[in-house]
Scaffold this motif. Structure first.
Motif, short mmCIF file in Angstrom:
data_model
loop_
_atom_site.label_atom_id
_atom_site.label_comp_id
_atom_site.label_asym_id
_atom_site.label_seq_id
_atom_site.Cartn_x
_atom_site.Cartn_y
_atom_site.Cartn_z
N SER A 1 0.83 -1.31 -0.03
CA SER A 1 0.06 -0.01 0.07
C SER A 1 0.80 1.25 0.02
O SER A 1 0.45 2.30 -0.29
CB SER A 1 -1.10 -0.27 1.01
N GLU B 1 -2.91 -2.39 -4.89
CA GLU B 1 -3.51 -3.63 -3.90
C GLU B 1 -3.78 -4.72 -4.63
O GLU B 1 -4.16 -4.54 -5.92
CB GLU B 1 -4.39 -2.97 -3.19
N ILE C 1 -8.99 -9.27 -4.09
CA ILE C 1 -9.44 -10.81 -3.49
C ILE C 1 -10.98 -11.04 -3.45
O ILE C 1 -11.63 -10.17 -3.35
CB ILE C 1 -8.54 -10.76 -2.29
N THR D 1 -13.88 -12.39 -1.24
CA THR D 1 -14.15 -12.24 -0.01
C THR D 1 -15.17 -13.28 0.71
O THR D 1 -15.91 -13.57 -0.11
CB THR D 1 -14.78 -10.71 0.64
N GLY E 1 -12.66 -7.65 -2.50
CA GLY E 1 -12.04 -6.71 -1.93
C GLY E 1 -10.69 -6.16 -2.12
O GLY E 1 -10.16 -6.88 -3.20
N TYR E 2 -9.99 -5.43 -1.43
CA TYR E 2 -8.57 -5.00 -1.64
C TYR E 2 -7.92 -5.34 -0.37
O TYR E 2 -8.13 -5.07 0.63
CB TYR E 2 -8.33 -3.73 -2.01
N GLU E 3 -6.46 -5.81 -0.72
CA GLU E 3 -5.52 -6.29 0.58
C GLU E 3 -4.31 -6.00 -0.05
O GLU E 3 -3.98 -5.73 -1.39
CB GLU E 3 -5.61 -7.57 0.81
N SER E 4 -3.45 -5.68 0.80
CA SER E 4 -1.90 -5.38 0.55
C SER E 4 -1.02 -6.23 1.62
O SER E 4 -1.48 -6.61 2.61
CB SER E 4 -1.66 -3.84 0.44
N SER F 1 1.73 -11.26 2.76
CA SER F 1 0.86 -12.31 2.55
C SER F 1 0.30 -12.35 1.39
O SER F 1 0.13 -13.30 0.63
CB SER F 1 -0.32 -12.54 3.45
N PHE F 2 0.16 -11.21 0.43
CA PHE F 2 -0.29 -11.17 -0.68
C PHE F 2 0.59 -10.74 -1.88
O PHE F 2 0.49 -11.40 -3.06
CB PHE F 2 -1.46 -10.11 -0.92
#
Length: 86
Positions: free
Chosen positions: A6, A13, A16, A18, A24-27, A30-31
């Protein structure tokens, strides 16, 4: 690094799936780690192995931050297209 941090200039990001449906968005690492592993697997499928594979990953990154390796972005952002180009 991989495009899942991020703090990147463009705030990239990962999208993913959910729980319960939707996206959704992740950063974060782990991603990002699976992205680097995926590029490494594609390189392995093309015959790169061991240090040759690692060198290919490191030398084809898109440099970020200060020029060259640095403490925030390392060697830069993994670049699958460049890594896989012949």
């Amino acid at each position: 690094m991989a495009p899942a941090m991020s703090n990147l200039p463009l705030s990239k990001e990962i999208i993913i799936a959910t729980p319960g449906g939707g996206y959704g968005y992740e950063s974060g690492t782990s991603f990002a780690a699976p992205v680097v592993a995926g590029v490494a697997a594609l390189l392995a499928a093309r015959g790169y192995h061991g240090q040759h594979l690692i060198d290919r990953l490191l030398t084809t990154c898109s440099d970020l931050g200060t020029v060259g390796r640095d403490g925030v972005f390392g060697y830069g952002e993994v670049d699958a297209a460049t890594a896989l180009s012949r």
